[in-house]
Structure formats: C-alpha cells, structure tokens
Design an enzyme around this catalytic site. Structure first.
Site, PDB file in Angstrom:
ATOM      1  N   GLN A 400       0.830  -1.200   0.000  1.00  0.00           N
ATOM      2  CA  GLN A 400       0.000   0.000   0.000  1.00  0.00           C
ATOM      3  C   GLN A 400       0.866   1.252   0.000  1.00  0.00           C
ATOM      4  O   GLN A 400       1.897   1.296   0.673  1.00  0.00           O
ATOM      5  CB  GLN A 400      -0.903   0.022   1.232  1.00  0.00           C
ATOM      6  CG  GLN A 400      -2.012  -1.012   1.215  1.00  0.00           C
ATOM      7  CD  GLN A 400      -2.948  -0.820   2.392  1.00  0.00           C
ATOM      8  OE1 GLN A 400      -2.510  -0.717   3.526  1.00  0.00           O
ATOM      9  NE2 GLN A 400      -4.239  -0.766   2.115  1.00  0.00           N
ATOM     10  N   ASP A 402       0.603   4.024   1.673  1.00  0.00           N
ATOM     11  CA  ASP A 402      -0.252   4.324   2.810  1.00  0.00           C
ATOM     12  C   ASP A 402       0.208   5.590   3.514  1.00  0.00           C
ATOM     13  O   ASP A 402       1.397   5.757   3.800  1.00  0.00           O
ATOM     14  CB  ASP A 402      -0.205   3.149   3.794  1.00  0.00           C
ATOM     15  CG  ASP A 402      -1.538   2.897   4.456  1.00  0.00           C
ATOM     16  OD1 ASP A 402      -2.476   3.653   4.185  1.00  0.00           O
ATOM     17  OD2 ASP A 402      -1.628   1.928   5.228  1.00  0.00           O
TER      18      ASP A 402
END
Length: 659
Positions: A400, A402
């Site tokens: 991810q 993120d």
C-alpha cells in the site's frame, strides 16, 4: 362491480386511476411492452399482482436497473430448468442476478464441460420459445419442504428464512423474511406444470419475454461461499433487453479480455504468480519492476513536494497491537492466522495504521508539528478466500502507498480539501481522468465503534471536501470502515469500467484507543484527528488497472522500454548502440535489437512488446547522423537528426503523454 383507486407514478408525475377490484398491474400498463413488473407501495411485484385501494404503482421497464435484475433472475430460472431437463439428477443451489448477468449453482456428479453449456443454451432457447408462464404462489414452510423434499439446498434455505445468515450468503432472492413463495413455470397452452423453484421473485410474465441471453462459463463454487461446505458447479450467463445490447456487451467482454492484466503480464514479461509461492502472491519481473519503480519514484517525489515524511514499519507484530487498534475484534477474518513465537502470538501485518500510531506516540508532540503527514510503501498480507483472489487486483500480499495524517480538529477540513485535490491530481498524472466519488457512512448495525456525534462530524467534513471537487457524489450507507466514514475515488478506465482507487477515512477512534496526544497552544493535552489515506490502494492493483487502461501500451514515461533500436543490417548495430548510450545519459530506457532476426520481424517484436518508439537506422541515416522513427500506430518519420530524435523521446517522457 366494486372499484378501487390507485395512483400511478412515472418519474415525478402522479396520475390517479379508478379501476375495478381485482385489476392487475398488467392491465394497468397494457400495451406498454417495455413494462415487465411493477413497484407497488415500494415493493417489486409481478405484473399479475392484483391492486388494492390506495396502492401507489410505478411501472418497471425491462431496461431499468430493477427490470434488468428481474430479466436476469428469470433467465437464471430458465437455465436451472434446462439443466434439470438435461441432467435430472442435478440438485439446485441458488440463482441470483449479478452485475451484467446471472448465475445458478448446481450439485452434479461431474463438472460441466464446454459442450454441456452449448446443449444447455439450446434447451434454454426452446423454453424461451415455449412462452412458459411464471406463476407465483405462497406456500407454508411445511408445504415448501414437502414439495422440495429432493432439493437439500433449498431445504437448508427454508431453515434460514429471515435470518442474517440468509441475507449474508446471497440467498435473499430465494427466501425473504415473510411468507415463502414458489414460482411455477406453466405451459402457455395447457397450464400444466413444467418446472418449479423456491423464489421470492418477481419474474417476467413469460419466458418469451427473455429477449437475448448467452451462457458464458462454468466454475466451481462453494455452497454459500464457505470452504467448509460442498463444492458446487456454477454456470454464469448474461441477459439483455435486446440482441444489439447483448452483442455490444459481448464485444465489451472481448475487449476486456484483450486488456486482461494477467494475460498482458505474461505476454509482456511483467510479472507472474508462481504456484510455488501460493495464490495471490506475485513476483515482478525486470520489466514489471521498471514500471513499478517509476510509479513509486514519481509518487515519492510528489509526496515530498506536499510535505509528507517517509517511514518504514515491520511485516509482523504482536497480537496486542491489533487488539488495541480494534482490528482483531473487527477484522480478524481478513488476517492470516497467528504465529506462536516465544510464548506470544504474532500476526502478519494486514494494515499499517497501528504502527504509524506507534511512531506518533514515540515522543511528545506539539501543535506546531501538525499536520504531521506520515507516508509508507508498506507491504501487507490479507487472507482473501481462494474464490475471490484475482491476479494483482485481489491479492493476498500487496504494498500500500499508505499515509496517515495527524492534525487538529480545526485543521481537518482544510487538510481533507487539499488531500482530495492532491489525490485526484496525482491520479490524473498517471492518465486517469474520469472520476466520481463515493461517500461511505455508518448505519444502525453494531459493527461500528465510536459516538454518533463524532461520526456525524467526520462524515460532514468528508462531504464538504467532496462537494468542493465538483464531481458526482454517490452515497454508500453502511459501507464505512468500523472506525470511521470514508470517501472512495472511483475511476473509469479507457473502456468505461469503474475501479476503486484512493480512499480517505476520518478516524476519531484509533487516536483514542492509542491514547495519542499533542500539546496545544494553551498547554493542554489534546487528541489529534487521524486521516487514513491510500492513494493507489495498492501498488499491485494500481499497476493492474493502468496495464488494462492502456492495454499494455504504457505512455513513454511508464514504459519499461521507451525505445528500441532496429538496425537495417548488422553493420548498423554499433551506430544504434551509440544512440542508446547517449539516451542512457539522459536517463532514457533504450535497447538495441541486435538479434539475427530480419528487420521486419524485429519491428513486429517491438510492436508486440508495445514499445513507444522504434528507432531505425541504415546507411543513409548514418551518413546524415540521423535516424528514422516508427511509432506504435505504424506511422513513420524519416531522417530525424540524432539529437532531435533524443529530444523527442525525452520530451514525451517529461510531459507524460501517450504516443
């Protein structure tokens, strides 16, 4: 003869009508060939439904969303009847409508073969031509069990009537919360029973109203989606209001197949998912690694420009971390089983946010540091059931991009506004441009944590940020994460498919659970607001979306090989190698095909590899210190000075344009 008053609603127009008692919805819309059902008092009903005093009635056209579901569910019944005609021992599972089609599950001794689908489809066509009537009748639980005594899966559904498990497992089309109903397929001429099925309905009036359908494929599927249950055989099909729409849909599917990232990943030597690693676990090959690195490098650059700070966190953690965050109580089914080590359970990381909270909490924080924007390319692992794993778009291990942003309540609105603008701008840089937004909120179920007032504040902040973008906003009640509402950026690709891209979530709960604090200007200790944000969603999934969006023909800045030198003869190889060396100094990715293949085959190989520029050189080019360009679309430009050719490639890369 008595009369009843009903109200017909069409869009926003209302019309009052007086009809005789016993008048059906079919009589009300007689002559309107596109109407195949009715919504009576907000509930979908067959056209054979008799109307009562004060009923509000809306026509349901076959090409409306409800109408398409009814058409496809009716076609699923035709499929099941055809299967039991040809395979009398087949036992019935469920057969709901799905997006663009339908399926039906069967318990059969042997898996269906392609030739079986052909026979089944032919039998379906015969049933359609017979014009069998769909006839609804209410039955008691006992009567249903007696009539369906040889259908064990239907008996199980009867036992689930009205339960949450029944709804969760997609069986709502079979049984509802009220009375049970069976649909009989009756011979149009004699009224004799041809076939029957447990079903909530509604259905088309007749099988003859199934205009166009096709069976697509068969696959294995566990009963009610659980690997603990028997494995059934599922047949998928599609049905449309006209033959032209069916033809267009099949053409769309063919184009989608041509763009399938799994096929392109193999053809272009970008990635693979080795059996030795396991389902949902991909490895990127050198060319795929180039694309991934360029994607990541540009994202890093843009995040640095926006004031993000990069962090890194480990792949496993003690169980207590995910208990604190609330993931183990609320998300455990999507996490891999724990590993016991030194007397404690450790979990593979399924999300990065708890570890980012530990970074925030590692020392005292001041309001002067906020907003604090932490960013990580963090690899996570989630247990996806084997039936839903799909290439790179639904994987078990993925990275991810993120970010978690910690800010004050006063900063929240401005941060969401700038964050959504940044997200959409970066997605546009990668070539996506057609967006809408989805706002996911909580409902009254018990899966959400936190106070309603906090949720209302977070939801309103997201709503206002979304509205400022001027994009379509679609509501998704009940779709929020357990800790907070979210906005999802939905992007349409080159052939109109929607993909969920970035998500932005406002979270008041994890800062509370982790006791996160900062020192405010007045010296008091305050709790920050936490904003979760995954821009790509995951690198792997975004890679797959772009691969399908571009059909493998990446723009030059993303292409693993930006240009390939194609010599007319062996004597021209050194000249092109010099060109490639000069290109490398400009950080361009240029290769030379010095193989023994003929020039035309080298061109075909470059076309199959979807290389943006083919740089061709022969005696005349060398004499003039020039090259010739052949582009992906087959056009050619000759006699380009070498320095100008390098500038054209470099300019296309710098501008991130398609060629």
């Amino acid at each position: 003869m008595s009369e009843v008053r009903v109200v017909i609603r069409r869009d926003s127009e209302w019309e009052q009508r007086v009809v005789t008692t016993g008048t059906t919805a079919a009589a009300l819309f007689e002559g309107e060939r596109s109407v195949i059902a009715a919504r009576v008092g907000g509930t979908l009903r067959d056209l054979a439904h008799p109307l009562a005093e004060g009923d509000e009635v809306e026509p349901v056209a076959i090409d409306s969303p409800d109408g398409l579901d009814i058409l496809r569910h009716s076609t699923a019944h035709v499929l099941a009847q055809a299967v039991q005609d040809l395979f009398p021992d087949a036992r019935l599972g469920i057969g709901p409508p799905i997006r663009d089609g339908f399926y039906y599950d069967f318990d059969v001794e042997q898996p269906f073969q392609p030739e079986d689908l052909g026979r089944i489809e032919k039998r379906m066509q015969q049933i359609v031509k017979q014009g069998q009537r769909f006839s609804r009748r209410a039955v008691s639980d006992e009567q249903a069990r007696a009539e369906l005594a040889e259908e064990p899966y239907k008996l199980e559904l009867i036992g689930l009537k009205g339960s949450a498990a029944q709804e969760a497992e997609g069986a709502a089309a079979e049984v509802g919360e009220g009375e049970l109903t069976i649909y009989d397929n009756l011979d149009a001429a004699t009224g004799e029973l041809c076939w029957k099925d447990l079903c909530r309905g509604p259905h088309l009036p007749s099988t003859r109203l199934v205009p166009a359908f096709k069976l697509m494929r068969s696959a294995a599927a566990y009963w009610r989606g659980s690997e603990k249950n028997p494995q059934l055989q599922r047949i998928y099909g599609t049905a449309w209001p006209t033959r032209d729409e069916l033809k267009a849909h099949l053409a769309f599917l063919a184009e989608a197949e041509r763009r399938d990232h799994r096929r392109l990943g193999t053809e272009l030597d970008l990635f693979s998912i080795p059996e030795e690693l396991g389902s949902g676990l991909a490895v990127f090959h050198p060319k795929g690694g180039v694309v991934r690195r360029v994607m990541e490098d540009y994202s890093r650059q843009r995040h640095e420009d926006e004031g993000y700070e990069f962090v890194n966190t480990p792949h496993i953690s003690k169980a207590r971390l995910f208990e604190t965050s609330g993931h183990l109580p609320n998300y455990a089914e999507s996490m891999f089983p724990p590993m016991e080590f030194e007397g404690q359970d450790y979990y593979l990381k399924a999300m990065n946010c708890p570890m980012h909270n530990l970074i925030f909490r590692a020392r005292g924080r001041s309001y002067r540091e906020l907003p604090l924007r932490l960013f990580e390319f963090g690899t996570v692992y989630r247990y996806e059931k084997s039936g839903v794993v799909h290439g790179l778009t639904r994987a078990r291990g993925f990275t991810q991009d993120d970010s978690h942003i910690y800010c004050t309540r006063e900063q929240m609105a401005g941060e969401l506004d700038s964050l959504l603008t940044f997200v959409l701008g970066l997605l546009r840089d990668y070539g996506l441009s057609d967006f809408y937004l989805e706002l996911s909120t909580r409902d009254d179920s018990g899966k959400f944590i936190g106070e309603h007032e906090e949720w209302e504040e977070a939801t309103e902040a997201l709503r206002q940020a979304a509205q400022k973008q001027g994009l379509e906003l679609v509501l998704d009640p009940g779709g929020a994460a357990y800790y907070g509402p979210k906005i999802s950026v939905q992007a349409r690709d080159a052939i109109g498919r929607s993909w969920q891209m970035s998500t932005i979530q406002v979270d008041f709960q994890q800062p509370k659970r982790f006791a996160l604090e900062y020192t405010a200007a007045d010296g008091s200790r305050q709790q920050p607001v936490m904003i979760h944000r995954a821009l790509f969603g995951s690198i792997e999934r975004f890679f797959a979306v772009l691969l399908e969006h571009y059909a493998g023909a990446f723009p030059p800045w993303l292409a693993p090989v930006q240009a390939v030198g194609i010599p007319i003869g062996d004597a021209h190889v050194p000249y092109l190698r010099q060109f490639a060396a000069e290109a490398k100094e400009l950080r361009l990715r240029v290769e030379v095909d010095a193989s023994s293949d003929r020039m035309q085959k080298k061109i075909r190989n470059a076309q199959r590899s979807k290389v943006p520029f083919m740089v061709i050189a022969g005696d005349e080019d060398i004499a003039n210190d020039a090259v010739s360009f052949r582009y992906r679309d087959g056009t050619q430009k000759n006699g380009i000075p070498r320095s100008e050719a390098l500038r054209e490639i470099a300019d296309a890369v710098a501008r991130r344009v398609q060629v």
